[in-house]
Design a protein around this motif. Structure first.
Motif, PDB file in Angstrom:
ATOM      1  N   ASN A  63       5.748 -10.558 -10.951  1.00 19.90           N
ATOM      2  CA  ASN A  63       6.982 -10.815  -9.988  1.00 19.90           C
ATOM      3  C   ASN A  63       6.336 -10.703  -8.476  1.00 19.90           C
ATOM      4  O   ASN A  63       6.959 -10.382  -7.529  1.00 19.90           O
ATOM      5  CB  ASN A  63       7.990  -9.358 -10.030  1.00 19.90           C
ATOM      6  CG  ASN A  63       8.727  -9.613 -11.411  1.00 19.90           C
ATOM      7  OD1 ASN A  63       9.824  -9.973 -11.445  1.00 19.90           O
ATOM      8  ND2 ASN A  63       8.292  -8.550 -12.097  1.00 19.90           N
ATOM      9  N   SER A  64       5.222 -11.491  -8.459  1.00 18.68           N
ATOM     10  CA  SER A  64       4.433 -11.619  -7.192  1.00 18.68           C
ATOM     11  C   SER A  64       5.264 -12.392  -6.090  1.00 18.68           C
ATOM     12  O   SER A  64       5.168 -12.004  -4.903  1.00 18.68           O
ATOM     13  CB  SER A  64       3.083 -12.310  -7.441  1.00 18.68           C
ATOM     14  OG  SER A  64       3.223 -13.759  -7.941  1.00 18.68           O
ATOM     15  N   ASN A  65       6.179 -13.300  -6.528  1.00 17.13           N
ATOM     16  CA  ASN A  65       6.874 -13.861  -5.460  1.00 17.13           C
ATOM     17  C   ASN A  65       7.833 -13.127  -4.767  1.00 17.13           C
ATOM     18  O   ASN A  65       8.427 -13.394  -3.694  1.00 17.13           O
ATOM     19  CB  ASN A  65       7.610 -15.231  -6.113  1.00 17.13           C
ATOM     20  CG  ASN A  65       8.606 -14.625  -7.037  1.00 17.13           C
ATOM     21  OD1 ASN A  65       8.302 -13.663  -7.951  1.00 17.13           O
ATOM     22  ND2 ASN A  65       9.579 -15.461  -7.508  1.00 17.13           N
ATOM     23  N   ALA A  66       8.160 -11.771  -5.248  1.00 16.28           N
ATOM     24  CA  ALA A  66       9.033 -10.837  -4.587  1.00 16.28           C
ATOM     25  C   ALA A  66       8.329  -9.868  -3.737  1.00 16.28           C
ATOM     26  O   ALA A  66       8.958  -8.971  -2.995  1.00 16.28           O
ATOM     27  CB  ALA A  66      10.008 -10.252  -5.642  1.00 16.28           C
ATOM     28  N   LEU A  67       7.121  -9.790  -3.516  1.00 16.42           N
ATOM     29  CA  LEU A  67       6.357  -8.814  -2.968  1.00 16.42           C
ATOM     30  C   LEU A  67       6.391  -9.050  -1.320  1.00 16.42           C
ATOM     31  O   LEU A  67       6.389 -10.155  -1.084  1.00 16.42           O
ATOM     32  CB  LEU A  67       4.696  -8.770  -3.324  1.00 16.42           C
ATOM     33  CG  LEU A  67       4.870  -8.434  -4.921  1.00 16.42           C
ATOM     34  CD1 LEU A  67       3.233  -8.435  -5.430  1.00 16.42           C
ATOM     35  CD2 LEU A  67       5.445  -7.040  -5.385  1.00 16.42           C
ATOM     36  N   THR A  68       6.382  -7.911  -0.644  1.00 21.69           N
ATOM     37  CA  THR A  68       6.193  -8.100   0.557  1.00 21.69           C
ATOM     38  C   THR A  68       5.194  -6.976   1.047  1.00 21.69           C
ATOM     39  O   THR A  68       4.675  -5.949   0.239  1.00 21.69           O
ATOM     40  CB  THR A  68       7.449  -7.719   1.466  1.00 21.69           C
ATOM     41  OG1 THR A  68       7.635  -6.387   1.278  1.00 21.69           O
ATOM     42  CG2 THR A  68       8.558  -8.554   1.061  1.00 21.69           C
ATOM     43  N   ASP A  69       4.559  -7.141   2.208  1.00 21.07           N
ATOM     44  CA  ASP A  69       3.548  -6.305   2.831  1.00 21.07           C
ATOM     45  C   ASP A  69       3.989  -4.732   3.054  1.00 21.07           C
ATOM     46  O   ASP A  69       3.317  -3.957   3.144  1.00 21.07           O
ATOM     47  CB  ASP A  69       3.104  -6.717   4.276  1.00 21.07           C
ATOM     48  CG  ASP A  69       1.981  -8.031   4.271  1.00 21.07           C
ATOM     49  OD1 ASP A  69       1.722  -8.008   2.908  1.00 21.07           O
ATOM     50  OD2 ASP A  69       2.002  -8.526   5.156  1.00 21.07           O
ATOM     51  N   ASP A  70       5.344  -4.739   2.890  1.00 22.52           N
ATOM     52  CA  ASP A  70       6.168  -3.348   2.982  1.00 22.52           C
ATOM     53  C   ASP A  70       5.919  -2.560   1.793  1.00 22.52           C
ATOM     54  O   ASP A  70       5.793  -1.369   1.552  1.00 22.52           O
ATOM     55  CB  ASP A  70       7.519  -3.345   3.359  1.00 22.52           C
ATOM     56  CG  ASP A  70       7.746  -3.905   4.743  1.00 22.52           C
ATOM     57  OD1 ASP A  70       6.615  -3.345   5.422  1.00 22.52           O
ATOM     58  OD2 ASP A  70       8.694  -4.375   5.200  1.00 22.52           O
ATOM     59  N   LEU A  71       5.584  -3.383   0.330  1.00 22.29           N
ATOM     60  CA  LEU A  71       5.528  -2.868  -0.620  1.00 22.29           C
ATOM     61  C   LEU A  71       4.211  -2.196  -0.910  1.00 22.29           C
ATOM     62  O   LEU A  71       3.137  -2.748  -1.139  1.00 22.29           O
ATOM     63  CB  LEU A  71       5.899  -3.537  -1.815  1.00 22.29           C
ATOM     64  CG  LEU A  71       6.352  -2.728  -3.176  1.00 22.29           C
ATOM     65  CD1 LEU A  71       7.123  -3.894  -4.099  1.00 22.29           C
ATOM     66  CD2 LEU A  71       5.244  -2.165  -3.764  1.00 22.29           C
ATOM     67  N   ARG A  72       3.979  -0.911  -0.892  1.00 24.40           N
ATOM     68  CA  ARG A  72       2.650  -0.164  -0.918  1.00 24.40           C
ATOM     69  C   ARG A  72       2.817   0.688  -2.309  1.00 24.40           C
ATOM     70  O   ARG A  72       3.819   1.407  -2.423  1.00 24.40           O
ATOM     71  CB  ARG A  72       2.199   0.628   0.128  1.00 24.40           C
ATOM     72  CG  ARG A  72       1.668  -0.491   1.179  1.00 24.40           C
ATOM     73  CD  ARG A  72       1.276   0.303   2.557  1.00 24.40           C
ATOM     74  NE  ARG A  72       0.595  -0.568   3.469  1.00 24.40           N
ATOM     75  CZ  ARG A  72      -0.437  -0.793   3.841  1.00 24.40           C
ATOM     76  NH1 ARG A  72      -1.523  -0.248   2.850  1.00 24.40           N
ATOM     77  NH2 ARG A  72      -0.931  -1.593   4.876  1.00 24.40           N
ATOM     78  N   ILE A  73       1.647   0.872  -2.893  1.00 27.12           N
ATOM     79  CA  ILE A  73       1.323   1.807  -4.190  1.00 27.12           C
ATOM     80  C   ILE A  73       0.548   2.833  -3.681  1.00 27.12           C
ATOM     81  O   ILE A  73      -0.586   2.615  -3.228  1.00 27.12           O
ATOM     82  CB  ILE A  73       1.162   1.138  -5.390  1.00 27.12           C
ATOM     83  CG1 ILE A  73       1.872  -0.220  -5.534  1.00 27.12           C
ATOM     84  CG2 ILE A  73       0.814   1.994  -6.640  1.00 27.12           C
ATOM     85  CD1 ILE A  73       3.290   0.135  -5.955  1.00 27.12           C
ATOM     86  N   LEU A  74       0.775   4.292  -3.999  1.00 25.90           N
ATOM     87  CA  LEU A  74      -0.112   5.029  -4.143  1.00 25.90           C
ATOM     88  C   LEU A  74      -1.182   4.886  -5.190  1.00 25.90           C
ATOM     89  O   LEU A  74      -1.084   5.072  -6.305  1.00 25.90           O
ATOM     90  CB  LEU A  74       0.516   6.543  -4.050  1.00 25.90           C
ATOM     91  CG  LEU A  74       1.163   7.426  -2.826  1.00 25.90           C
ATOM     92  CD1 LEU A  74       1.873   8.451  -3.572  1.00 25.90           C
ATOM     93  CD2 LEU A  74       0.235   7.354  -2.052  1.00 25.90           C
TER      94      LEU A  74
END
Length: 438
Positions: free
Chosen positions: A181-192
């Motif tokens: 779902n890479s087209n839905a990613l933004t720079d706000d989405l971070r993963i620990l």
């Protein structure tokens, strides 16, 4: 072997299938063996030469992944150092950078993980839903457990984390969902992300992989513990069966005195007794997923009704040693099949049907419960006697597991046993429920 041949009906398959023998050896064939094969078309030989040429190693042939870098400018990083060769760094990293790790597409990135992507499971669907909702992106580290990366080399500075010779050992499902779902990613989405410097093939890395994938998982049952039907039932048990029966809705919760009835077992009882689907009780997960509303959401489901089932199950378990086929007796579905058959017998008695609509009259009073137990003991004893006759000639290769999960077979055995019981009532060899109830 003879029993297996008979059960698989191999004789009747000879006309539609090719039959051949294979002789397997760790030596190559000699002249005598070859002379035999030349004269015998029904057998082939597999020796050392063919084994060596077709051997597939059980060792990994893994590609070398290029160095990956993660931008952590403006974020605090937690570092834990074991020694010069082993350390860990935890940081919130961009999902857009994580999906650039090499090996997601061909799954080589997850070579040391205990599982691959599981597809469209309930949890994975929820992860995808969160990924596609950009309003949740900043919240992602608050409700996501994060991922674990083991790397042969790990470098950090104020602005970045760099890893090489890396593999993801926990977080395969999440990273695959992000990638797909890479087209839905933004720079706000971070993963620990926890980056661990360690040799990926080391014993310690295997231990980390096992432990990080073997935590005390949250089950569907846990999510239903605080729902209204479960809390209501627990309160009803406390009010009406204090000191006798207690209803467990949470694993590990402190309970009072009395026989413990877990909500998982209660769901299985109701699946067999009310929904009349005993062949499905091996799928325990359905109690708190697809069937939860059907099992617990009905107005007739009460503490009294569950205690009725509990009393019947207790009697059944006491009588299971009377079954001559003890493999059949010890299989867990058997008790639910018998619970279902008892319900079918009760449904054929006018008084029993009326009392089942008001189960408090059967079990809430201890004296009435004792009488009810005695009646059920007589019914179960008779049913098991007839069941022994039905199973007497099934043979040693009787596949009881398969039969008990087969709704058609269960329906047929129920029909036979109920008919036999009703025949004995008609001939006055045994008394019906209505004559035994005070």
């Amino acid at each position: 072997m003879a029993k297996l041949i008979k059960r698989l009906d191999l004789v009747n398959k000879l006309s539609t299938h090719e039959l051949r023998g294979e002789f397997l050896a760790n030596l190559d064939i000699d002249a005598n063996g070859q002379a035999f094969l030349d004269a015998e078309e029904g057998i082939s030989f597999v020796g050392k030469g063919k084994l060596v040429s077709s051997y597939i190693s059980d060792k990994r042939d893994l590609p070398v992944h290029a160095e990956a870098a993660f931008d952590i400018f403006g974020y605090n990083v937690t570092e834990y150092v074991v020694d010069a060769d082993r350390k860990a760094v935890i940081a919130p990293v961009k999902a857009t950078e994580l999906i650039k790790l090499q090996g997601i597409d061909d799954q080589s990135l997850f070579a040391y993980n205990v599982r691959g992507p599981l597809g469209r499971t309930k949890i994975n669907k929820e992860i995808v839903s969160s990924i596609r909702d950009s309003a949740r992106h900043k919240l992602f580290p608050l409700f996501h457990n994060g991922i674990t990366v083991i790397a042969g080399k790990l470098q950090t500075d104020n602005d970045s984390i760099k890893v090489s010779d890396y593999y993801v050992v926990n977080g395969c499902q999440s990273l695959s969902a992000l990638y797909n779902n890479s087209n839905a990613l933004t720079d706000d989405l971070r993963i620990l992300a926890k980056f661990i410097q360690m040799k990926p093939a080391s014993t310690e890395a295997s231990m980390i992989t096992a432990f990080s994938n073997n935590q005390n998982g949250v089950r569907a049952r846990d999510f239903k513990a605080n729902t209204q039907p479960q809390i209501r039932l627990q309160n009803e048990f406390k009010a009406k069966y204090a000191g006798q029966y207690v209803y467990e809705i949470k694993r590990g919760e402190a309970l009072g005195v009395g026989t413990i009835v877990s909500n998982e077992n209660a769901g299985l009882y109701l699946m067999a007794f009310d929904l009349k689907e005993p062949w499905a009780t091996h799928r325990k997960y359905e109690v708190f997923e697809d069937k939860h509303s059907d099992l617990f959401g009905r107005p007739e489901v009460s503490a009294d009704r569950i205690v009725v089932c509990q009393v019947i199950i207790e009697v059944i378990r006491e009588h299971l040693p009377q079954l001559e086929n003890q493999l059949f007796a010890r299989y867990v579905l058997t008790q639910y099949i018998l619970l279902y058959i008892v319900r079918e017998i009760l449904d054929r008695d006018e008084l029993a049907v009326g009392l089942l609509s008001k189960p408090e009259n059967l079990v809430r009073d201890e004296n009435h419960r004792g009488v009810f137990r005695k009646i059920i003991e007589a019914i179960v004893s008779d049913v098991i006697s007839d069941l022994n006759e039905e199973l007497k000639d099934v043979g040693d290769d009787f596949d009881y597991r398969d039969k008990l999960r087969d709704s058609a077979w269960v329906a047929q055995i129920k029909k036979t046993l109920v008919a036999s019981h009703m025949k004995f009532i008609a001939r006055k060899f045994i008394k019906p429920f209505k004559e035994l109830w005070p």
